[in-house]
Design a protein around this motif. Sequence first.
Motif, PDB file in Angstrom:
ATOM      1  N   ALA A   1       0.832  -1.204   0.000  1.00  0.00           N
ATOM      2  CA  ALA A   1       0.000   0.000   0.000  1.00  0.00           C
ATOM      3  C   ALA A   1       0.862   1.248   0.000  1.00  0.00           C
ATOM      4  O   ALA A   1       2.072   1.197   0.247  1.00  0.00           O
ATOM      5  CB  ALA A   1      -0.930   0.015   1.213  1.00  0.00           C
ATOM      6  N   SER A   2       0.232   2.379  -0.280  1.00  0.00           N
ATOM      7  CA  SER A   2       0.942   3.658  -0.269  1.00  0.00           C
ATOM      8  C   SER A   2       1.528   3.926   1.107  1.00  0.00           C
ATOM      9  O   SER A   2       2.655   4.406   1.247  1.00  0.00           O
ATOM     10  CB  SER A   2      -0.023   4.788  -0.646  1.00  0.00           C
ATOM     11  OG  SER A   2      -1.150   4.800   0.237  1.00  0.00           O
ATOM     12  N   HIS A   3       0.759   3.591   2.131  1.00  0.00           N
ATOM     13  CA  HIS A   3       1.184   3.716   3.526  1.00  0.00           C
ATOM     14  C   HIS A   3       0.232   2.867   4.350  1.00  0.00           C
ATOM     15  O   HIS A   3      -0.746   2.312   3.821  1.00  0.00           O
ATOM     16  CB  HIS A   3       1.150   5.181   3.988  1.00  0.00           C
ATOM     17  CG  HIS A   3      -0.222   5.781   3.997  1.00  0.00           C
ATOM     18  ND1 HIS A   3      -0.906   6.103   2.838  1.00  0.00           N
ATOM     19  CD2 HIS A   3      -1.059   6.118   5.018  1.00  0.00           C
ATOM     20  CE1 HIS A   3      -2.085   6.614   3.138  1.00  0.00           C
ATOM     21  NE2 HIS A   3      -2.206   6.619   4.458  1.00  0.00           N
ATOM     22  N   PHE A   4       0.509   2.746   5.645  1.00  0.00           N
ATOM     23  CA  PHE A   4      -0.342   1.921   6.488  1.00  0.00           C
ATOM     24  C   PHE A   4      -0.715   2.666   7.762  1.00  0.00           C
ATOM     25  O   PHE A   4       0.075   3.450   8.289  1.00  0.00           O
ATOM     26  CB  PHE A   4       0.372   0.609   6.854  1.00  0.00           C
ATOM     27  CG  PHE A   4       0.516  -0.331   5.691  1.00  0.00           C
ATOM     28  CD1 PHE A   4      -0.490  -1.233   5.379  1.00  0.00           C
ATOM     29  CD2 PHE A   4       1.654  -0.305   4.895  1.00  0.00           C
ATOM     30  CE1 PHE A   4      -0.370  -2.095   4.299  1.00  0.00           C
ATOM     31  CE2 PHE A   4       1.789  -1.158   3.814  1.00  0.00           C
ATOM     32  CZ  PHE A   4       0.772  -2.059   3.518  1.00  0.00           C
ATOM     33  N   LEU A   5      -1.916   2.410   8.241  1.00  0.00           N
ATOM     34  CA  LEU A   5      -2.389   2.981   9.489  1.00  0.00           C
ATOM     35  C   LEU A   5      -1.964   2.086  10.653  1.00  0.00           C
ATOM     36  O   LEU A   5      -1.623   0.912  10.459  1.00  0.00           O
ATOM     37  CB  LEU A   5      -3.917   3.121   9.458  1.00  0.00           C
ATOM     38  CG  LEU A   5      -4.494   3.852   8.245  1.00  0.00           C
ATOM     39  CD1 LEU A   5      -6.020   3.787   8.276  1.00  0.00           C
ATOM     40  CD2 LEU A   5      -4.021   5.298   8.209  1.00  0.00           C
ATOM     41  N   TRP A   6      -2.010   2.639  11.842  1.00  0.00           N
ATOM     42  CA  TRP A   6      -1.598   1.898  13.032  1.00  0.00           C
ATOM     43  C   TRP A   6      -2.462   0.646  13.210  1.00  0.00           C
ATOM     44  O   TRP A   6      -3.686   0.716  13.257  1.00  0.00           O
ATOM     45  CB  TRP A   6      -1.699   2.800  14.255  1.00  0.00           C
ATOM     46  CG  TRP A   6      -1.149   2.208  15.514  1.00  0.00           C
ATOM     47  CD1 TRP A   6      -0.184   1.256  15.623  1.00  0.00           C
ATOM     48  CD2 TRP A   6      -1.534   2.535  16.847  1.00  0.00           C
ATOM     49  NE1 TRP A   6       0.064   0.964  16.937  1.00  0.00           N
ATOM     50  CE2 TRP A   6      -0.749   1.736  17.713  1.00  0.00           C
ATOM     51  CE3 TRP A   6      -2.452   3.428  17.399  1.00  0.00           C
ATOM     52  CZ2 TRP A   6      -0.866   1.809  19.112  1.00  0.00           C
ATOM     53  CZ3 TRP A   6      -2.562   3.508  18.783  1.00  0.00           C
ATOM     54  CH2 TRP A   6      -1.785   2.704  19.621  1.00  0.00           C
ATOM     55  N   LYS A   7      -1.809  -0.504  13.257  1.00  0.00           N
ATOM     56  CA  LYS A   7      -2.418  -1.830  13.446  1.00  0.00           C
ATOM     57  C   LYS A   7      -3.260  -2.293  12.264  1.00  0.00           C
ATOM     58  O   LYS A   7      -3.937  -3.327  12.342  1.00  0.00           O
ATOM     59  CB  LYS A   7      -3.253  -1.882  14.731  1.00  0.00           C
ATOM     60  CG  LYS A   7      -2.410  -1.717  15.999  1.00  0.00           C
ATOM     61  CD  LYS A   7      -3.231  -1.966  17.253  1.00  0.00           C
ATOM     62  CE  LYS A   7      -2.350  -1.826  18.491  1.00  0.00           C
ATOM     63  NZ  LYS A   7      -3.107  -2.054  19.745  1.00  0.00           N
ATOM     64  N   MET A   8      -3.216  -1.567  11.154  1.00  0.00           N
ATOM     65  CA  MET A   8      -4.036  -1.907   9.986  1.00  0.00           C
ATOM     66  C   MET A   8      -3.740  -3.307   9.465  1.00  0.00           C
ATOM     67  O   MET A   8      -4.665  -4.098   9.227  1.00  0.00           O
ATOM     68  CB  MET A   8      -3.799  -0.870   8.887  1.00  0.00           C
ATOM     69  CG  MET A   8      -4.466  -1.181   7.564  1.00  0.00           C
ATOM     70  SD  MET A   8      -4.124   0.133   6.360  1.00  0.00           S
ATOM     71  CE  MET A   8      -4.490  -0.722   4.813  1.00  0.00           C
ATOM     72  N   VAL A   9      -2.469  -3.642   9.269  1.00  0.00           N
ATOM     73  CA  VAL A   9      -2.134  -4.948   8.694  1.00  0.00           C
ATOM     74  C   VAL A   9      -2.561  -6.072   9.624  1.00  0.00           C
ATOM     75  O   VAL A   9      -3.137  -7.075   9.186  1.00  0.00           O
ATOM     76  CB  VAL A   9      -0.626  -5.051   8.393  1.00  0.00           C
ATOM     77  CG1 VAL A   9      -0.301  -6.426   7.809  1.00  0.00           C
ATOM     78  CG2 VAL A   9      -0.191  -3.966   7.427  1.00  0.00           C
ATOM     79  N   ARG A  10      -2.302  -5.926  10.903  1.00  0.00           N
ATOM     80  CA  ARG A  10      -2.642  -6.986  11.856  1.00  0.00           C
ATOM     81  C   ARG A  10      -4.148  -7.208  11.944  1.00  0.00           C
ATOM     82  O   ARG A  10      -4.611  -8.338  12.123  1.00  0.00           O
ATOM     83  CB  ARG A  10      -2.051  -6.663  13.219  1.00  0.00           C
ATOM     84  CG  ARG A  10      -0.516  -6.789  13.250  1.00  0.00           C
ATOM     85  CD  ARG A  10       0.078  -6.202  14.510  1.00  0.00           C
ATOM     86  NE  ARG A  10      -0.502  -6.807  15.694  1.00  0.00           N
ATOM     87  CZ  ARG A  10      -0.410  -6.269  16.915  1.00  0.00           C
ATOM     88  NH1 ARG A  10       0.208  -5.109  17.090  1.00  0.00           N
ATOM     89  NH2 ARG A  10      -0.941  -6.879  17.955  1.00  0.00           N
ATOM     90  N   ARG A  11      -4.919  -6.157  11.789  1.00  0.00           N
ATOM     91  CA  ARG A  11      -6.373  -6.313  11.827  1.00  0.00           C
ATOM     92  C   ARG A  11      -6.897  -6.927  10.538  1.00  0.00           C
ATOM     93  O   ARG A  11      -7.817  -7.747  10.563  1.00  0.00           O
ATOM     94  CB  ARG A  11      -7.030  -4.968  12.126  1.00  0.00           C
ATOM     95  CG  ARG A  11      -6.766  -4.541  13.556  1.00  0.00           C
ATOM     96  CD  ARG A  11      -7.500  -3.317  13.999  1.00  0.00           C
ATOM     97  NE  ARG A  11      -7.218  -3.065  15.413  1.00  0.00           N
ATOM     98  CZ  ARG A  11      -7.651  -2.021  16.091  1.00  0.00           C
ATOM     99  NH1 ARG A  11      -8.399  -1.100  15.486  1.00  0.00           N
ATOM    100  NH2 ARG A  11      -7.348  -1.874  17.366  1.00  0.00           N
TER     101      ARG A  11
END
Length: 256
Positions: A187-197
């Motif tokens: 992705a362009s960037h990731f939000l906090w805990k986004m991938v784990r969720r």
Amino acid sequence: MGKFKLTIEYDGGRFKGWQVQEDARSIQGLLIKAAKTVFETDKVEVYGSGRTDAGVHALGQVAHLDVNSKMPVRLIRQKMNDLLPHDVNIISVDSVSPKFHARHDAIARSYIYQISRRRNAFGKHFMWWVKDPLDVEKMNQAAAHLVGFHDFKSFSNEKGTEKSSKVELQQLKVVEKGDMIIVHIVASHFLWKMVRRVVGCLVEVGTGRMDPAKFKEWLEAPSQEPAQYTAPPAGLFLERVYFPGEQVSKEFKTLL
């Protein structure tokens, strides 16, 4: 000041994350400390392409180092690695333009998440052992809903900030590799805990406990439900950081 691009790998198991914290062990903190010793100056700055949380690993984190030095890159790598612990390693050092910024110039990041179908004597700290059978086809059906430009607020822990929760998710694929299942996300960037969720919810789909259509619902209307399925940090790796001129690859590397 000279500017150098550092490509770094690390085992995040014994760290409280990338970012410098008071009274806590961090990757950034160790790199700054090593650089100050190598260059014999306190005028050192180290910025990463992004923050990894406590327990999260990296196969190819990128940072830039600002320091007034003309030391050859080969010696910088050698001298800093001599001072770093065994679980942090600088893979390469390159001279870059004074305008280069590891975070602002990055155009994409990729992560992998390692899921094991079986108990593994060697991978406890680097994978998530899921005992239930997983249907990879259904997991990919759910993943397809997330590809594109969407509001990922449902998958983020960003609260009380003005930061946008919209992300351009370029690739999301679930791949079988022997006893392993790899989730590859770009992705362009990731939000906090986004991938784990995202991973935790994909696993729920894989077990049959969740309908893949839930993903589409969560993009259309923010929900707190995905938070309860957050995957553990041990299986997560920052795989690569992409910069202008580099083509985002569908291939990926794994630790095991």
